[in-house]
Design a protein around this motif. Structure first.
Motif, short mmCIF file in Angstrom:
data_model
loop_
_atom_site.label_atom_id
_atom_site.label_comp_id
_atom_site.label_asym_id
_atom_site.label_seq_id
_atom_site.Cartn_x
_atom_site.Cartn_y
_atom_site.Cartn_z
N ARG A 117 0.81 -1.21 0.00
CA ARG A 117 0.00 0.00 0.00
C ARG A 117 0.85 1.27 0.00
N ARG A 121 -0.06 2.47 -5.78
CA ARG A 121 -1.37 3.12 -5.67
C ARG A 121 -2.48 2.10 -5.95
N SER A 125 -6.21 0.95 -3.84
CA SER A 125 -7.58 0.86 -4.37
C SER A 125 -8.11 -0.57 -4.42
#
Length: 163
Positions: A117, A121, A125
């Protein structure tokens, strides 16, 4: 140890489910580690399809439990047919296995995604969808085990502790 009567089904063992989940975690983590860049994004609702199945199994469990506790098992009207009870028990066992394997898959994704994380990116998500899938899979396992438990007759010898 007495031999089991022919035609009876053994209860699902938690260790079997844990082993299956651990195997799925390991295999998924390896595959995700190698191929993550070629995966499509994980939508939040990706694993949510197991929630309705879990709800249906909980409803079935309450219906079966009511019939079994009221001694309404038989082939008469408004009774739970024994073949139907056996099919429901088989559904419960299969659902527990599917839920455990699916929980392992989502667990393997999370095992890869959580440390990534801060770097990727896409991992940020994809994480919510993996959490939704993991919780749905665990809900299915819980519902399936409850349904299987409700399919037991009150005098089922598997309810008694082993001596």
């Amino acid at each position: 140890m007495k031999p089991e009567p022919t035609g009876t089904m053994k209860p699902t063992r938690i260790w079997d489910l844990l082993f299956l989940a651990a195997l799925a975690v390991a295999a998924t983590w390896i595959l995700v580690r190698v191929f993550y860049g070629s995966f499509p994004p994980i939508p939040v609702y990706a694993g949510a399809s197991l929630y309705p199945v879990a709800v249906i199994e909980v409803i079935l469990a309450f219906m079966v439990r009511s019939r079994v506790s009221n001694h309404q098992v038989g082939d008469g009207p408004r009774q739970l047919h024994p073949i139907t009870a056996a099919r429901v028990a088989a559904l419960a066992k299969a659902s527990a296995l599917v839920g455990a394997a699916t929980a392992g898959v989502w667990g393997g994704f999370l095992l890869y995604l959580l440390p990534q994380r801060s770097v990727l990116r896409a991992a940020v998500s994809d994480t919510p969808g993996a959490w939704v899938g993991l919780v749905a899979a665990l809900a299915l396992v819980g519902a399936a085990l409850w349904l299987e438990h409700c399919c037991r007759t009150p005098d089922d010898p598997s309810d008694e502790p082993a001596h």
